[in-house]
Design an enzyme around this catalytic site. Sequence first.
Site, PDB file in Angstrom:
ATOM      1  N   CYS A   2       0.836  -1.191   0.000  1.00  0.00           N
ATOM      2  CA  CYS A   2       0.000   0.000   0.000  1.00  0.00           C
ATOM      3  C   CYS A   2       0.873   1.244   0.000  1.00  0.00           C
ATOM      4  O   CYS A   2       1.764   1.389   0.826  1.00  0.00           O
ATOM      5  CB  CYS A   2      -0.951   0.074   1.175  1.00  0.00           C
ATOM      6  SG  CYS A   2      -2.111  -1.258   1.266  1.00  0.00           S
ATOM      7  N   ARG A  27       6.225  -0.654  -4.042  1.00  0.00           N
ATOM      8  CA  ARG A  27       5.808  -1.251  -2.781  1.00  0.00           C
ATOM      9  C   ARG A  27       4.882  -2.449  -3.013  1.00  0.00           C
ATOM     10  O   ARG A  27       4.703  -3.266  -2.114  1.00  0.00           O
ATOM     11  CB  ARG A  27       5.084  -0.214  -1.910  1.00  0.00           C
ATOM     12  CG  ARG A  27       5.969   0.942  -1.493  1.00  0.00           C
ATOM     13  CD  ARG A  27       5.170   2.009  -0.787  1.00  0.00           C
ATOM     14  NE  ARG A  27       4.693   1.579   0.507  1.00  0.00           N
ATOM     15  CZ  ARG A  27       5.361   1.713   1.647  1.00  0.00           C
ATOM     16  NH1 ARG A  27       6.552   2.287   1.650  1.00  0.00           N
ATOM     17  NH2 ARG A  27       4.851   1.297   2.779  1.00  0.00           N
ATOM     18  N   TRP A  75      -2.828  -3.037  -1.699  1.00  0.00           N
ATOM     19  CA  TRP A  75      -2.448  -4.449  -1.795  1.00  0.00           C
ATOM     20  C   TRP A  75      -3.505  -5.199  -0.996  1.00  0.00           C
ATOM     21  O   TRP A  75      -3.586  -5.082   0.225  1.00  0.00           O
ATOM     22  CB  TRP A  75      -1.059  -4.644  -1.204  1.00  0.00           C
ATOM     23  CG  TRP A  75      -0.451  -5.989  -1.490  1.00  0.00           C
ATOM     24  CD1 TRP A  75       0.192  -6.365  -2.625  1.00  0.00           C
ATOM     25  CD2 TRP A  75      -0.386  -7.112  -0.610  1.00  0.00           C
ATOM     26  NE1 TRP A  75       0.630  -7.664  -2.507  1.00  0.00           N
ATOM     27  CE2 TRP A  75       0.289  -8.148  -1.280  1.00  0.00           C
ATOM     28  CE3 TRP A  75      -0.852  -7.354   0.686  1.00  0.00           C
ATOM     29  CZ2 TRP A  75       0.520  -9.386  -0.713  1.00  0.00           C
ATOM     30  CZ3 TRP A  75      -0.631  -8.587   1.256  1.00  0.00           C
ATOM     31  CH2 TRP A  75       0.051  -9.596   0.555  1.00  0.00           C
ATOM     32  N   ASN A 101      -3.386   2.073   5.170  1.00  0.00           N
ATOM     33  CA  ASN A 101      -2.421   0.988   4.994  1.00  0.00           C
ATOM     34  C   ASN A 101      -2.396   0.206   6.303  1.00  0.00           C
ATOM     35  O   ASN A 101      -2.370   0.816   7.369  1.00  0.00           O
ATOM     36  CB  ASN A 101      -1.030   1.566   4.693  1.00  0.00           C
ATOM     37  CG  ASN A 101       0.033   0.486   4.597  1.00  0.00           C
ATOM     38  OD1 ASN A 101      -0.269  -0.700   4.402  1.00  0.00           O
ATOM     39  ND2 ASN A 101       1.284   0.869   4.740  1.00  0.00           N
ATOM     40  N   GLY A 102      -2.406  -1.130   6.239  1.00  0.00           N
ATOM     41  CA  GLY A 102      -2.363  -1.938   7.461  1.00  0.00           C
ATOM     42  C   GLY A 102      -3.593  -2.824   7.561  1.00  0.00           C
ATOM     43  O   GLY A 102      -4.305  -3.033   6.577  1.00  0.00           O
ATOM     44  N   GLU A 484      19.544 -17.670  -1.852  1.00  0.00           N
ATOM     45  CA  GLU A 484      19.221 -16.366  -2.429  1.00  0.00           C
ATOM     46  C   GLU A 484      19.058 -16.462  -3.946  1.00  0.00           C
ATOM     47  O   GLU A 484      18.148 -15.866  -4.528  1.00  0.00           O
ATOM     48  CB  GLU A 484      20.306 -15.354  -2.036  1.00  0.00           C
ATOM     49  CG  GLU A 484      20.202 -13.985  -2.674  1.00  0.00           C
ATOM     50  CD  GLU A 484      18.938 -13.209  -2.342  1.00  0.00           C
ATOM     51  OE1 GLU A 484      18.100 -13.702  -1.576  1.00  0.00           O
ATOM     52  OE2 GLU A 484      18.759 -12.112  -2.898  1.00  0.00           O
ATOM     53  N   LYS A 488      15.538 -15.499  -5.877  1.00  0.00           N
ATOM     54  CA  LYS A 488      15.453 -14.505  -6.966  1.00  0.00           C
ATOM     55  C   LYS A 488      14.713 -15.103  -8.156  1.00  0.00           C
ATOM     56  O   LYS A 488      13.888 -14.454  -8.772  1.00  0.00           O
ATOM     57  CB  LYS A 488      16.855 -14.041  -7.405  1.00  0.00           C
ATOM     58  CG  LYS A 488      17.578 -13.172  -6.418  1.00  0.00           C
ATOM     59  CD  LYS A 488      17.112 -11.727  -6.357  1.00  0.00           C
ATOM     60  CE  LYS A 488      16.124 -11.466  -5.275  1.00  0.00           C
ATOM     61  NZ  LYS A 488      16.521 -11.321  -3.930  1.00  0.00           N
ATOM     62  N   GLU A 491      10.927 -15.505  -7.363  1.00  0.00           N
ATOM     63  CA  GLU A 491      10.253 -14.212  -7.333  1.00  0.00           C
ATOM     64  C   GLU A 491      10.045 -13.641  -8.715  1.00  0.00           C
ATOM     65  O   GLU A 491       8.998 -13.090  -9.018  1.00  0.00           O
ATOM     66  CB  GLU A 491      11.122 -13.178  -6.589  1.00  0.00           C
ATOM     67  CG  GLU A 491      11.171 -13.314  -5.102  1.00  0.00           C
ATOM     68  CD  GLU A 491      11.909 -12.124  -4.482  1.00  0.00           C
ATOM     69  OE1 GLU A 491      13.136 -12.044  -4.674  1.00  0.00           O
ATOM     70  OE2 GLU A 491      11.276 -11.309  -3.819  1.00  0.00           O
ATOM     71  N   HIS A 507      20.952 -36.798   0.673  1.00  0.00           N
ATOM     72  CA  HIS A 507      19.977 -37.252   1.677  1.00  0.00           C
ATOM     73  C   HIS A 507      18.545 -37.104   1.166  1.00  0.00           C
ATOM     74  O   HIS A 507      17.604 -37.159   1.955  1.00  0.00           O
ATOM     75  CB  HIS A 507      20.180 -36.475   2.978  1.00  0.00           C
ATOM     76  CG  HIS A 507      21.538 -36.700   3.582  1.00  0.00           C
ATOM     77  ND1 HIS A 507      21.899 -37.893   4.172  1.00  0.00           N
ATOM     78  CD2 HIS A 507      22.640 -35.914   3.623  1.00  0.00           C
ATOM     79  CE1 HIS A 507      23.155 -37.815   4.580  1.00  0.00           C
ATOM     80  NE2 HIS A 507      23.634 -36.623   4.259  1.00  0.00           N
ATOM     81  N   LYS A 609       6.968  -4.771  -1.841  1.00  0.00           N
ATOM     82  CA  LYS A 609       8.319  -4.421  -1.420  1.00  0.00           C
ATOM     83  C   LYS A 609       8.384  -4.320   0.095  1.00  0.00           C
ATOM     84  O   LYS A 609       9.318  -4.767   0.731  1.00  0.00           O
ATOM     85  CB  LYS A 609       8.707  -3.081  -2.052  1.00  0.00           C
ATOM     86  CG  LYS A 609      10.110  -2.607  -1.697  1.00  0.00           C
ATOM     87  CD  LYS A 609      11.142  -3.479  -2.367  1.00  0.00           C
ATOM     88  CE  LYS A 609      12.568  -3.090  -2.041  1.00  0.00           C
ATOM     89  NZ  LYS A 609      13.503  -4.171  -2.381  1.00  0.00           N
TER      90      LYS A 609
HETATM   91  C1  AGP Z   1      13.656 -10.182  -1.516  1.00  0.00           C
HETATM   92  O1  AGP Z   1      13.930 -10.198  -2.862  1.00  0.00           O
HETATM   93  C2  AGP Z   1      12.297 -10.042  -1.105  1.00  0.00           C
HETATM   94  N1  AGP Z   1      11.445  -9.335  -1.921  1.00  0.00           N
HETATM   95  C3  AGP Z   1      11.927 -10.271   0.336  1.00  0.00           C
HETATM   96  O2  AGP Z   1      12.295 -11.569   0.631  1.00  0.00           O
HETATM   97  C4  AGP Z   1      12.504  -9.305   1.386  1.00  0.00           C
HETATM   98  O3  AGP Z   1      13.877  -9.473   1.485  1.00  0.00           O
HETATM   99  C5  AGP Z   1      11.807  -9.558   2.729  1.00  0.00           C
HETATM  100  O4  AGP Z   1      10.435  -9.326   2.586  1.00  0.00           O
HETATM  101  C6  AGP Z   1      12.376  -8.703   3.838  1.00  0.00           C
HETATM  102  O5  AGP Z   1      12.194  -7.341   3.588  1.00  0.00           O
HETATM  103  P1  AGP Z   1      12.958  -6.274   4.461  1.00  0.00           P
HETATM  104  O6  AGP Z   1      14.423  -6.435   4.231  1.00  0.00           O
HETATM  105  O7  AGP Z   1      12.464  -4.944   3.956  1.00  0.00           O
HETATM  106  O8  AGP Z   1      12.590  -6.506   5.893  1.00  0.00           O
END
Ligand code: AGP
Length: 614
Positions: A2, A27, A75, A101-102, A484, A488, A491, A507, A609
């Site tokens: 949001c 966001r 959102w 927002n929230g 990581e 990526k 996502e 395993h 975000k």
């Molecule tokens: C990473 O690519 C993400 N979009 C997500 O995992 C992010 O790192 C996570 O939501 C934590 O966000 P922050 O660092 O703003 O707390």
Amino acid sequence: MCGIIGYVGPRVAHAVVVEGLRRMEYRGYDSAGVAVITAEGISLRKKAGKIANLDALLATDPIPASGTGIGHTRWATHGGPTDVNAHPHVSSNGRVALIHNGIIENFAVLRAELQAQGVEFSSETDTEVAAQLLGEGVAAGADLADAMRSVCRRLEGAFTLVAIDSTQPGRLVAARRNSPLVVGVGEGENFVASDVAAFIEFTRQAIELGQDQMVDVTADSITVTDFDGAPAASHPFEVTWDLSAAEKGGYDWFMRKEIFEQPKAVADTLLGRFTPDGALTLDELRIPEAEIRGVDKIIIVACGTAYYAGLVAKYAIEHWARIACEVEIASEFRYRDPIITGSTLVVTISQSGETADTLMAIRHAREQKAKVIAICNTNGATIPRESDAVIYTHAGPEIGVASTKGFLTQVAACYLLGLYLAQVRGSMYDDEIRHVMTELAATPPLIQQVLDSLDQITDLAARFVDTKSVLFLGRHVGYPIALEGALKLKELAYLHAEGFPAGELKHGPIALVEEGVPIFIVVPPQGRDQLHDKVVSNIQEVRARGALTIVLAEEGDEEVVPYADVLFRLPKVSTLLQPLVATVPLQMFACELATLKGYDVDQPRNLAKSVTVE
Ligand code: AGP
């Protein structure tokens, strides 16, 4: 999650508001809307989908010019992403328009109460109860600010609210609890927003609102109070970056721009960390050294990519500072009733500083008397404010939803913390610390070197456009890099990707390996022979079963050559620092693959975000 903006001043409010929403698109959202005050009352336009849909609506059904307006990107949480559920919400008496927002946790009770009084609701949202309550309040004669405060006192949960009253052009009110809100201070005009990016084009002077505060804004005045109406202290600050930092600067995606900004972001994060006599200093760390010496356990809590930075930190902190270190997903932390004492140091990592899961973990830790250090990229955000101390990463604004420079700078900050702990506790000699710091300070050009050597990555991505699954392997700090790399890809390219500790493969997960399945393998530097050799064996194991091996190994490592179908060379660094160079090709691969598949790299589906709900 949001984006919220409000404007009061001489400009055309809906133009300022829609532009601000565009700057907060990163966001994450699934509908957008705007409301202004006109001579006829509230004028409202809102639409499901991207801001382009709202633009189209505004083009066919223009909104009158006004100097007072609010806008929102939603959102969806309560109720689907539809036109009706989009914000702003207007009270059924037509008096107020409100954005939120929230999550309002007690909305069902409030909604039932209002319905029993005959108030008609038009949406499925939790937000509408706040709009209706506020509408009732002002209609009963309360001043807008008093009515807003009384609404806030009735709400439970997390909220940033901004509202306008059709009878009071030139004024807006806003309030926050557990959700961000900043005021942009202009000359003869003022702004409120979730994020400074929304108004950075107009002013760099900002005020951060504290928890449970409300602000009453006109073009010439800003009055901050608590929810009872008592004057409240707020936190003015100057934004240190400008509009160009929040724009793409010639790149197709913010993410790509941010990947290329990593050498500078890491350098900036390491800058100014030595005192004139050569000791490592973390200025922002206000925890007395005696307390740091007394720490008997560290727990790192974070989410997503930040959690993986925490996994890297564990290796560094335990090795350098010799303190036991646990790493925990923030959303799981308080539910397992973790063992925390006054000697526990909790470290939280968050790019945005607003992640609700991480924030709640901090609160739990502090209730249990632990000291909390935040590693954060956003000055004045809620997480650093609620922590005992903060180490700021200096990545600049990260707009792409997928974290890249956020991650690398978090890793760099974790190294600084590990070395600082070692210095204070005497677990390393000063010259050893200086040696690592020198090596760390030399990494930005090495990251640049990796960026300059990625010519083959687009071709590589093109080979996997139809691939359904990609695996990533690593050992030691290579394991979080593997995680990581997989995140990526999930996502951005929406395909199955998993990271494993290379030794764990046999395993179970090795059953996934079949002819042609691409496997990225992060090979540790050669010095630590056992570690290196074990990974070389792991490459052979998967290759023998038909995998297509994409190997990331340091320059001069000839042992991997016979087993690498594709080989990326990494600059020589010590094992612990390898994430700073080895992550980069994986970020770029995901960016390229998603681009080739025609996906929105900066705003992947379903993602936000700033994840401000638990
Ligand atoms: C990473 O690519 C993400 N979009 C997500 O995992 C992010 O790192 C996570 O939501 C934590 O966000 P922050 O660092 O703003 O707390």
